[in-house]
Design an enzyme around this catalytic site. Structure first.
Site, PDB file in Angstrom:
ATOM      1  N   HIS A  17      40.000   2.446  50.046  1.00 67.70           N
ATOM      2  CA  HIS A  17      38.636   2.274  50.549  1.00 67.70           C
ATOM      3  C   HIS A  17      37.687   3.038  49.633  1.00 67.70           C
ATOM      4  O   HIS A  17      37.912   4.213  49.337  1.00 67.70           O
ATOM      5  CB  HIS A  17      38.509   2.786  51.984  1.00 67.70           C
ATOM      6  N   TRP A  31      40.848   3.749  64.723  1.00 66.20           N
ATOM      7  CA  TRP A  31      40.037   4.331  63.652  1.00 66.20           C
ATOM      8  C   TRP A  31      39.164   3.296  62.960  1.00 66.20           C
ATOM      9  O   TRP A  31      38.326   3.637  62.124  1.00 66.20           O
ATOM     10  CB  TRP A  31      40.928   5.021  62.619  1.00 66.20           C
ATOM     11  N   ALA A  32      39.372   2.011  63.272  1.00 64.37           N
ATOM     12  CA  ALA A  32      38.597   0.953  62.616  1.00 64.37           C
ATOM     13  C   ALA A  32      37.133   1.059  63.032  1.00 64.37           C
ATOM     14  O   ALA A  32      36.810   0.988  64.214  1.00 64.37           O
ATOM     15  CB  ALA A  32      39.158  -0.415  62.982  1.00 64.37           C
ATOM     16  N   HIS A  43      43.846   3.252  51.897  1.00 64.48           N
ATOM     17  CA  HIS A  43      43.302   2.748  53.157  1.00 64.48           C
ATOM     18  C   HIS A  43      44.178   1.691  53.820  1.00 64.48           C
ATOM     19  O   HIS A  43      44.513   1.817  54.998  1.00 64.48           O
ATOM     20  CB  HIS A  43      41.911   2.162  52.882  1.00 64.48           C
ATOM     21  N   SER A  69      46.374   3.222  64.174  1.00 66.46           N
ATOM     22  CA  SER A  69      45.315   2.943  63.207  1.00 66.46           C
ATOM     23  C   SER A  69      44.156   2.140  63.795  1.00 66.46           C
ATOM     24  O   SER A  69      43.028   2.267  63.342  1.00 66.46           O
ATOM     25  CB  SER A  69      45.890   2.186  62.009  1.00 66.46           C
ATOM     26  N   SER A 120      51.633   0.113  68.868  1.00 63.74           N
ATOM     27  CA  SER A 120      50.694  -0.090  69.975  1.00 63.74           C
ATOM     28  C   SER A 120      49.262  -0.253  69.494  1.00 63.74           C
ATOM     29  O   SER A 120      48.322   0.130  70.187  1.00 63.74           O
ATOM     30  CB  SER A 120      50.773   1.093  70.952  1.00 63.74           C
ATOM     31  N   ASP A 136      57.027   3.408  58.507  1.00 63.31           N
ATOM     32  CA  ASP A 136      58.298   3.287  59.232  1.00 63.31           C
ATOM     33  C   ASP A 136      58.765   1.833  59.335  1.00 63.31           C
ATOM     34  O   ASP A 136      59.954   1.543  59.220  1.00 63.31           O
ATOM     35  CB  ASP A 136      58.158   3.877  60.639  1.00 63.31           C
ATOM     36  N   GLU A 196      29.687  -7.289  55.772  1.00 67.90           N
ATOM     37  CA  GLU A 196      30.373  -6.242  55.010  1.00 67.90           C
ATOM     38  C   GLU A 196      30.747  -6.785  53.641  1.00 67.90           C
ATOM     39  O   GLU A 196      30.527  -7.970  53.339  1.00 67.90           O
ATOM     40  CB  GLU A 196      31.615  -5.743  55.756  1.00 67.90           C
ATOM     41  N   GLY A 222      34.331  -0.664  61.182  1.00 64.26           N
ATOM     42  CA  GLY A 222      33.453  -1.786  60.836  1.00 64.26           C
ATOM     43  C   GLY A 222      33.400  -2.867  61.884  1.00 64.26           C
ATOM     44  O   GLY A 222      32.351  -3.123  62.481  1.00 64.26           O
ATOM     45  N   ARG A 272      36.113  -4.720  48.005  1.00 63.27           N
ATOM     46  CA  ARG A 272      36.470  -3.306  47.954  1.00 63.27           C
ATOM     47  C   ARG A 272      37.115  -2.876  46.647  1.00 63.27           C
ATOM     48  O   ARG A 272      36.872  -1.781  46.149  1.00 63.27           O
ATOM     49  CB  ARG A 272      37.402  -2.972  49.127  1.00 63.27           C
ATOM     50  N   ARG A 317      42.469  -7.149  50.500  1.00 63.15           N
ATOM     51  CA  ARG A 317      41.996  -7.572  51.824  1.00 63.15           C
ATOM     52  C   ARG A 317      40.472  -7.654  51.873  1.00 63.15           C
ATOM     53  O   ARG A 317      39.772  -6.738  51.432  1.00 63.15           O
ATOM     54  CB  ARG A 317      42.489  -6.582  52.880  1.00 63.15           C
TER      55      ARG A 317
END
Length: 850
Positions: free
Chosen positions: A252, A63-64, A362, A60, A28, A231, A132, A66, A301, A397
């Site tokens: 990260h 929690w982002a 990360h 997740s 979700s 999962d 970024e 940026g 990164r 990424r």
């Protein structure tokens, strides 16, 4: 006793309830909810079911911090966004996938805004754009300063709540359901709640979409939430899907350092903080990134994470610092309110103090391999978001491309499923049949192993990796398959089994890739190696364990019919590898066309032909042959198999019927039959050996005496004949032979040398005399190969070893002696002749004629 295999199914109670849907979306976050909403727009009458491990607003995405990268500034271009992404991916991005991302991304973002997501704007009402790491333009949109993910999740959840989309919360997905044709037909899941949908149940559906997010919890320190236990990747592996590039885990660089013993989810200090001007310093206040990369603190990164680890090593510190004191209190409170609050919560005021930071796990750049429509190698199964490997991220990424990837490819998957459904309706087909029982081995890992998995992954397969550290991690993971007590099916044991499955595949890939590239940093292979490693590592899970295939970069995943690809994958064969064989055959055979067929057969003539056995035997390679007919005809030939691989067939039996243009039939005939007769010959000879030792307890197995390029196929044919496989390559296990003993100065010395160099790797030792056995046993050998022993000597060896190691008889074996050898009590008979000298089984192609 042999080490247990990684389970191919999760042990679980039978489903106590079943629901039906047209599409089931597992997850979700931005990928899952966007897909569900897009599909609802395409087919308002469809029943769409979203299952999520926590509540709908968790995962997740929220929690982002940026933002989302997209070309919105008139001075920016998709070509520049593409260039930055390819550069960050260090040679392994799929350029076509990246082009899709950067060209379709702006409209996908506008669609999210139209759905209700509110991003930060300037005084003129225009979207604020920032920069970024790795981006050379300001192209990052953000919300709430540093709460982009939370705003995106809010908007999507609100839209879902207002739709007819059904949601099941607190549901842990277990395994994929398949129909008789091997197509995805739904999932089993466990609902952690009360009511009629409590416990284990099943969702049947015409399409299954994995949008389960990441696997950060495989490490002790991560930015991922507690639900991110891999999962989706584990389910896909158990389902027979191909998983690609798992070794590329992004760490990260700036995660709040909570102390040496801290574990679990750690607070993230967004890259946007450096985008606004914060800099990295060591304990002495030295800015160390200026001498590392042209973009200094805004380097990609992987570059920043490596530089931090190098500085930590050089100074002996546990962490470095992020200096943003020059922002002032107003900027901290308005631009980064969430991070500001987190810092204060942990006793650091970023307005006046340095922020302690260190890298932590990360984002997984690899995942379930998909094409540009989100299709996996299992028909009917899709993957989207972090769980997928679309090719967008390559080896590393680029910042803020992840949310964009979820948006773009969710829309493409929804369109593809809808197009397939419309085609099924037009042609009167069912999207998927009824699920069939899965009788593959099931199992569970002791949930107490979870902490050990995480600890060893953080020590051995983290930012810094080496042969020694990865070997130790591999040995630990191997040992953790042993379960000293009966394990009850429950959330903890299911999650731990998923973690072990994913960790095992990740470590195997990291050990194999002997170079440093992107987010994979090998201390013992410190340079990028395009000559040997400009390619991808694809992993599948078979009954024998993970199987890995190297695929050169740039080769498309497959051009085979989905059912053929699925059957090959389930057989432990790599479809891309099969295509490579067919490519070579086409280059040899039809580079200039089949002149005879062109001259003698009208272009519009069509025929049906039967593939017929001309002798009794065991058939193997039917999917390969069907793939040859399809590939060499450009998909114009279709085949219907009448028997299955591993079946005993009699002279005159029809194995397969092929229909299509007659020219194509005759052009593809020789390649298809070459492979089919060769593999069936191996299966037939193996079957004779297996029958010769039936009832003794001994197993027949092969060797590496195979034809170049055909090893995987030939070893598969051995399995079809009832045999088992020995080593696939020289790196699967160590085999100490006489020349190794001579070079090392003795058997014991050779054994110790291998054990020291490759801890955890299985070691086999070949001996040709009885007196060599005891020294080998004393060193801890698990398997001893008895070379050219007589039946009498084998009997003595079995008594001497008395179960302390597995024994193989090899050399000088014949079918006439096979049973006598097997009855001595050895575990295996190794028969090189199975693959290097088996006669082909006579099979022909007969045109039926008009």
């Amino acid at each position: 006793m042999s080490i247990p295999a990684i389970p191919q199914r999760l042990t679980a109670p039978a489903p106590g309830w079943t629901v039906q849907a047209d599409v089931v979306v597992v997850g979700s976050g931005i990928a899952g909810l966007t897909l569900a909403l897009r599909y609802a727009d395409l087919d308002p009458e469809a029943k769409i079911l979203v299952v999520t491990k926590d509540v709908l607003s968790s995962g997740s995405t929220r929690w982002a911090q940026g933002g989302i990268a997209a070309v919105l500034d008139p001075r920016d271009t998709p070509a520049e966004h593409l260039s930055d992404t390819l550069l960050a991916g260090v040679g392994l991005c799929d350029e076509e996938a990246v082009r899709v991302l950067v060209t379709e991304g702006p409209d996908a973002l506008r669609g999210l805004i139209a759905m209700g997501a509110r991003f930060d704007t300037d005084e003129a009402g225009e979207l604020q754009l920032t920069r970024e790491g790795g981006h050379r333009r300001d192209r990052i949109v953000h919300a709430g300063g540093d709460a982009t993910g939370a705003e995106v999740q809010r908007a999507l959840v609100a839209a879902v709540r207002e739709s007819k989309i059904e949601v099941i919360e607190h549901a842990l997905v277990l395994d994929l359901l398949k129909d008789a044709e091997g197509r995805a037909a739904g999932v089993t899941l466990h609902v952690m709640g009360v009511g009629e949908r409590d416990g284990v149940g099943a969702v049947t559906a015409g399409a299954v979409v994995l949008a389960t997010g990441g696997m950060g919890q495989v490490y002790a320190a991560t930015t991922n939430p507690v639900v991110s236990t891999g999962d989706g990747v584990a389910l896909a592996l158990r389902a027979g899907a191909v998983v690609r590039d798992l070794e590329f885990v992004q760490f990260h660089p700036t995660v709040f350092w909570l102390g040496e013993d801290a574990s679990g989810q750690q607070p993230l200090i967004s890259e946007a903080v450096r985008g606004e001007g914060a800099v990295l310093v060591d304990a002495d206040g030295t800015r160390f990134m200026r001498d590392v990369h042209e973009l200094a603190d805004l380097a990609p990164r992987d570059v920043v994470a490596k530089a931090i680890m190098r500085r930590i090593r050089a100074t002996g510190a546990d962490h470095v610092y992020l200096d943003a004191r020059h922002f002032g209190e107003e900027k901290w409170r308005t631009r980064f309110p969430t991070i500001h609050a987190v810092c204060l919560e942990h006793g650091v005021d970023p307005v006046t103090q340095l922020i302690p930071v260190a890298p932590a796990a990360h984002y997984a750049s690899g995942g379930v391999r998909t094409d540009l429509r989100g299709r996996t190698s299992v028909p009917g199964l899709y993957a989207c978001g972090e769980v997928a490997c679309t090719g967008v991220h390559g080896a590393n990424r680029l910042a803020s491309n992840s949310l964009l990837e979820g948006l773009v490819f969710a829309g493409r998957i929804a369109a593809d499923i809808h197009a397939d459904v419309r085609a099924d309706v037009r042609e009167g087909r069912a999207a998927a049949g009824e699920p069939v029982p899965d009788d593959r081995p099931a199992g569970l890992i002791d949930p107490r192993a979870r902490v050990r998995i995480q600890g060893h992954m953080s020590r051995g397969a983290s930012v810094l990796r080496s042969r020694e550290s990865l070997g130790e991690a591999a040995r630990t993971l191997l040992n953790l398959r042993w379960t000293p007590v009966a394990v009850e099916p429950c959330t903890e044991s299911w999650e731990t089994t998923n973690l072990l499955t994913v960790a095992s595949a990740l470590v195997a890939a990291a050990r194999a890739r002997q170079e440093t590239r992107g987010s994979h940093w090998r201390e013992d292979f410190s340079e990028r190696d395009d000559a040997l490693w400009l390619g991808h590592l694809d992993v599948t899970l078979t009954a024998e364990g993970p199987t890995m295939t190297y695929v050169p970069h740039g080769r498309r995943a497959t051009v085979l019919p989905p059912q053929v690809e699925n059957d090959l994958t389930e057989a432990g064969l790599d479809p891309v590898g099969v295509v490579a064989i067919l490519e070579a055959a086409a280059a040899e055979d039809v580079a200039e066309g089949d002149v005879t067929s062109i001259a003698t057969i009208p272009a519009d003539r069509r025929d049906t032909a039967d593939v017929v056995a001309r002798a009794d035997g065991v058939v193997a390679g039917l999917a390969v042959a069907e793939g040859a007919f399809s590939y060499l005809s450009g998909g114009r030939l279709t085949a219907e198999r009448r028997v299955k691989d591993g079946e005993y067939v009699a002279r005159g039996d029809v194995l397969m019927t092929v229909t299509g243009p007659t020219r194509d039939l005759l052009t593809a005939e020789r390649t298809a039959l070459n492979l089919l007769t060769h593999l069936s010959g191996i299966a037939t000879l193996t079957g004779r050996w297996v029958r010769a030792v039936e009832g003794t307890g001994a197993r027949i197995r092969d060797s590496r005496k195979t034809l170049p390029g055909l090893r995987a196929l030939e070893k598969y044919a051995v399995r079809c004949g009832g045999g088992i496989n020995h080593r696939m390559s020289l790196s699967d296990a160590a085999l100490i032979k006489d020349n190794h003993v001579v070079a090392s100065g003795g058997v014991a010395e050779a054994f110790r040398a291998v054990r020291d160099a490759y801890p955890g790797l299985p070691i086999e030792v070949e001996v040709d005399r009885i007196d060599q056995i005891e020294p080998v046993l004393a060193e801890g050998a698990e398997e001893i190969l008895l070379d050219n022993f007589t039946v009498e000597e084998l009997t003595r060896a079995v008594r001497l070893v008395d179960g302390r190691a597995r024994l193989e008889s090899s050399g000088g074996l014949t079918l006439r002696l096979a049973r006598d050898v097997a009855e001595t009590g050895v575990d295996y008979l190794a028969v090189g002749a199975l693959t290097h000298s088996a006669p082909a089984l006579d099979i022909a192609l007969d045109l039926r004629g008009n």
